[in-house]
Design a protein around this motif. Sequence first.
Motif, PDB file in Angstrom:
ATOM      1  N   ARG A 174      36.634  90.210  73.373  1.00 24.66           N
ATOM      2  CA  ARG A 174      36.889  89.659  74.716  1.00 24.66           C
ATOM      3  C   ARG A 174      35.682  88.852  75.189  1.00 24.66           C
ATOM      4  NH1 ARG A 174      34.796  94.478  75.122  1.00 24.66           N
ATOM      5  NH2 ARG A 174      33.833  95.306  77.001  1.00 24.66           N
ATOM      6  N   PRO A 175      35.945  87.812  75.971  1.00 21.54           N
ATOM      7  CA  PRO A 175      34.848  86.922  76.382  1.00 21.54           C
ATOM      8  C   PRO A 175      33.825  87.588  77.297  1.00 21.54           C
ATOM      9  CG  PRO A 175      36.972  86.150  77.241  1.00 21.54           C
ATOM     10  CD  PRO A 175      37.268  87.334  76.408  1.00 21.54           C
ATOM     11  N   LEU A 176      32.666  86.985  77.365  1.00 22.07           N
ATOM     12  CA  LEU A 176      31.562  87.497  78.199  1.00 22.07           C
ATOM     13  C   LEU A 176      32.011  87.676  79.649  1.00 22.07           C
ATOM     14  CD1 LEU A 176      28.488  88.180  78.112  1.00 22.07           C
ATOM     15  CD2 LEU A 176      28.088  85.844  78.892  1.00 22.07           C
ATOM     16  N   GLN A 177      32.811  86.752  80.125  1.00 23.92           N
ATOM     17  CA  GLN A 177      33.300  86.833  81.504  1.00 23.92           C
ATOM     18  C   GLN A 177      33.982  88.182  81.750  1.00 23.92           C
ATOM     19  OE1 GLN A 177      35.525  83.389  82.877  1.00 23.92           O
ATOM     20  NE2 GLN A 177      36.813  84.658  84.186  1.00 23.92           N
ATOM     21  N   CYS A 178      34.730  88.668  80.777  1.00 22.46           N
ATOM     22  CA  CYS A 178      35.417  89.952  80.910  1.00 22.46           C
ATOM     23  C   CYS A 178      34.439  91.111  80.701  1.00 22.46           C
ATOM     24  CB  CYS A 178      36.537  90.056  79.886  1.00 22.46           C
ATOM     25  SG  CYS A 178      37.666  88.653  79.927  1.00 22.46           S
ATOM     26  N   ARG A 179      33.536  90.963  79.749  1.00 17.29           N
ATOM     27  CA  ARG A 179      32.567  92.034  79.462  1.00 17.29           C
ATOM     28  C   ARG A 179      31.666  92.316  80.650  1.00 17.29           C
ATOM     29  NH1 ARG A 179      31.897  92.848  73.798  1.00 17.29           N
ATOM     30  NH2 ARG A 179      33.144  91.323  72.674  1.00 17.29           N
ATOM     31  N   THR A 180      31.354  91.303  81.418  1.00 15.69           N
ATOM     32  CA  THR A 180      30.380  91.468  82.494  1.00 15.69           C
ATOM     33  C   THR A 180      31.021  91.812  83.847  1.00 15.69           C
ATOM     34  OG1 THR A 180      30.407  89.085  82.831  1.00 15.69           O
ATOM     35  CG2 THR A 180      28.633  89.981  81.458  1.00 15.69           C
ATOM     36  N   PHE A 181      32.329  91.737  83.945  1.00 19.32           N
ATOM     37  CA  PHE A 181      32.999  92.132  85.187  1.00 19.32           C
ATOM     38  C   PHE A 181      32.786  93.626  85.409  1.00 19.32           C
ATOM     39  CE2 PHE A 181      36.530  93.629  87.744  1.00 19.32           C
ATOM     40  CZ  PHE A 181      36.558  92.692  88.763  1.00 19.32           C
ATOM     41  N   PRO A 182      32.486  94.120  86.607  1.00 22.65           N
ATOM     42  CA  PRO A 182      32.457  93.430  87.898  1.00 22.65           C
ATOM     43  C   PRO A 182      31.053  92.983  88.329  1.00 22.65           C
ATOM     44  CG  PRO A 182      32.416  95.782  88.291  1.00 22.65           C
ATOM     45  CD  PRO A 182      32.400  95.590  86.782  1.00 22.65           C
ATOM     46  N   PHE A 183      30.140  92.907  87.388  1.00 22.46           N
ATOM     47  CA  PHE A 183      28.771  92.505  87.748  1.00 22.46           C
ATOM     48  C   PHE A 183      28.585  90.994  87.574  1.00 22.46           C
ATOM     49  CE2 PHE A 183      28.433  97.033  86.639  1.00 22.46           C
ATOM     50  CZ  PHE A 183      27.911  97.504  87.823  1.00 22.46           C
ATOM     51  N   TRP A 184      29.238  90.265  88.429  1.00 23.40           N
ATOM     52  CA  TRP A 184      29.104  88.798  88.443  1.00 23.40           C
ATOM     53  C   TRP A 184      28.249  88.395  89.646  1.00 23.40           C
ATOM     54  CZ3 TRP A 184      34.965  87.050  87.956  1.00 23.40           C
ATOM     55  CH2 TRP A 184      35.427  87.388  86.668  1.00 23.40           C
ATOM     56  N   ASP A 185      27.406  87.417  89.447  1.00 24.69           N
ATOM     57  CA  ASP A 185      26.585  86.914  90.554  1.00 24.69           C
ATOM     58  C   ASP A 185      27.462  86.535  91.754  1.00 24.69           C
ATOM     59  OD1 ASP A 185      24.257  87.333  89.213  1.00 24.69           O
ATOM     60  OD2 ASP A 185      23.964  85.244  88.604  1.00 24.69           O
ATOM     61  N   TYR A 186      28.615  86.010  91.464  1.00 25.56           N
ATOM     62  CA  TYR A 186      29.550  85.583  92.515  1.00 25.56           C
ATOM     63  C   TYR A 186      29.792  86.698  93.533  1.00 25.56           C
ATOM     64  CZ  TYR A 186      34.048  84.261  94.603  1.00 25.56           C
ATOM     65  OH  TYR A 186      35.063  83.980  95.487  1.00 25.56           O
ATOM     66  N   TYR A 187      29.855  87.942  93.047  1.00 28.31           N
ATOM     67  CA  TYR A 187      30.204  89.056  93.930  1.00 28.31           C
ATOM     68  C   TYR A 187      29.010  89.649  94.664  1.00 28.31           C
ATOM     69  CZ  TYR A 187      34.893  89.086  91.949  1.00 28.31           C
ATOM     70  OH  TYR A 187      36.166  88.734  91.585  1.00 28.31           O
ATOM     71  N   LYS A 188      27.821  89.200  94.347  1.00 26.82           N
ATOM     72  CA  LYS A 188      26.639  89.752  95.024  1.00 26.82           C
ATOM     73  C   LYS A 188      26.732  89.610  96.541  1.00 26.82           C
ATOM     74  CE  LYS A 188      23.027  89.577  91.516  1.00 26.82           C
ATOM     75  NZ  LYS A 188      21.862  88.878  91.003  1.00 26.82           N
ATOM     76  N   THR A 189      27.350  88.556  96.970  1.00 24.96           N
ATOM     77  CA  THR A 189      27.485  88.327  98.414  1.00 24.96           C
ATOM     78  C   THR A 189      28.939  88.458  98.865  1.00 24.96           C
ATOM     79  OG1 THR A 189      27.679  85.958  97.949  1.00 24.96           O
ATOM     80  CG2 THR A 189      25.482  86.790  98.547  1.00 24.96           C
ATOM     81  N   ARG A 190      29.779  89.044  98.021  1.00 24.89           N
ATOM     82  CA  ARG A 190      31.204  89.180  98.355  1.00 24.89           C
ATOM     83  C   ARG A 190      31.701  90.579  98.000  1.00 24.89           C
ATOM     84  NH1 ARG A 190      30.311  84.057  96.148  1.00 24.89           N
ATOM     85  NH2 ARG A 190      31.044  82.311  97.433  1.00 24.89           N
ATOM     86  N   LEU A 191      30.977  91.593  98.437  1.00 23.34           N
ATOM     87  CA  LEU A 191      31.300  92.966  98.058  1.00 23.34           C
ATOM     88  C   LEU A 191      32.672  93.408  98.566  1.00 23.34           C
ATOM     89  CD1 LEU A 191      30.509  95.560  96.675  1.00 23.34           C
ATOM     90  CD2 LEU A 191      29.155  96.189  98.677  1.00 23.34           C
ATOM     91  N   GLU A 192      33.005  93.042  99.774  1.00 23.24           N
ATOM     92  CA  GLU A 192      34.302  93.472 100.326  1.00 23.24           C
ATOM     93  C   GLU A 192      35.451  92.861  99.527  1.00 23.24           C
ATOM     94  OE1 GLU A 192      34.584  95.960 102.423  1.00 23.24           O
ATOM     95  OE2 GLU A 192      32.395  95.994 102.268  1.00 23.24           O
ATOM     96  N   GLN A 193      35.285  91.621  99.125  1.00 23.09           N
ATOM     97  CA  GLN A 193      36.310  90.976  98.296  1.00 23.09           C
ATOM     98  C   GLN A 193      36.436  91.701  96.961  1.00 23.09           C
ATOM     99  OE1 GLN A 193      35.509  86.815  97.376  1.00 23.09           O
ATOM    100  NE2 GLN A 193      37.076  86.797  95.788  1.00 23.09           N
ATOM    101  N   LEU A 194      35.301  92.064  96.378  1.00 29.99           N
ATOM    102  CA  LEU A 194      35.315  92.747  95.088  1.00 29.99           C
ATOM    103  C   LEU A 194      35.994  94.110  95.196  1.00 29.99           C
ATOM    104  CD1 LEU A 194      34.503  92.990  92.121  1.00 29.99           C
ATOM    105  CD2 LEU A 194      32.250  93.793  92.873  1.00 29.99           C
TER     106      LEU A 194
END
Length: 131
Positions: free
Chosen positions: A96-116
Amino acid sequence: MSAIMQKEGFEYSFDTSACESCAGKCCTGESGYIYVSKIEIKSIAKLLNLDVREFVQDYLFKKMYKYSIKEKQNGDSFECTFYDSITNGCTIYEARPLQCRTFPFWDYYKTRLEQLKLECPGIRDKELTNV
Ligand code: SF4
Ligand code: SF4
């Protein structure tokens, strides 16, 4: 069994046991992009015993200069083509791609915790865990 994951720089934890009953929310739902690099394309094609060209043609589409995995529609949900709803798993898990391996630790979510938290039931507040 509960297994709490943390990552430096992230203000939340992830309980991997949530995946057992979650029905693959991160692999289904709203339509999105699941990007794969050239190396990942080769790895997945190898896992599936497919020629790279054949794999790209059958399972990927181009988004700008990148490739993304195709989705299949299931009712209102758009599922990654490699998500298996019967087993609630990824059929290319080892590759599986890195994008899947690293979920849910994406930089995108650092400032979007409620969305995550809405997207992944395994997210825990860091201060509530003992690790
Ligand atoms: S959304 Fe979260 S809990 Fe659900 S399968 Fe994905 S990582 Fe696991
Ligand atoms: S490649 Fe696997 S882990 Fe990634 S979105 Fe598809 S089914 Fe989920």
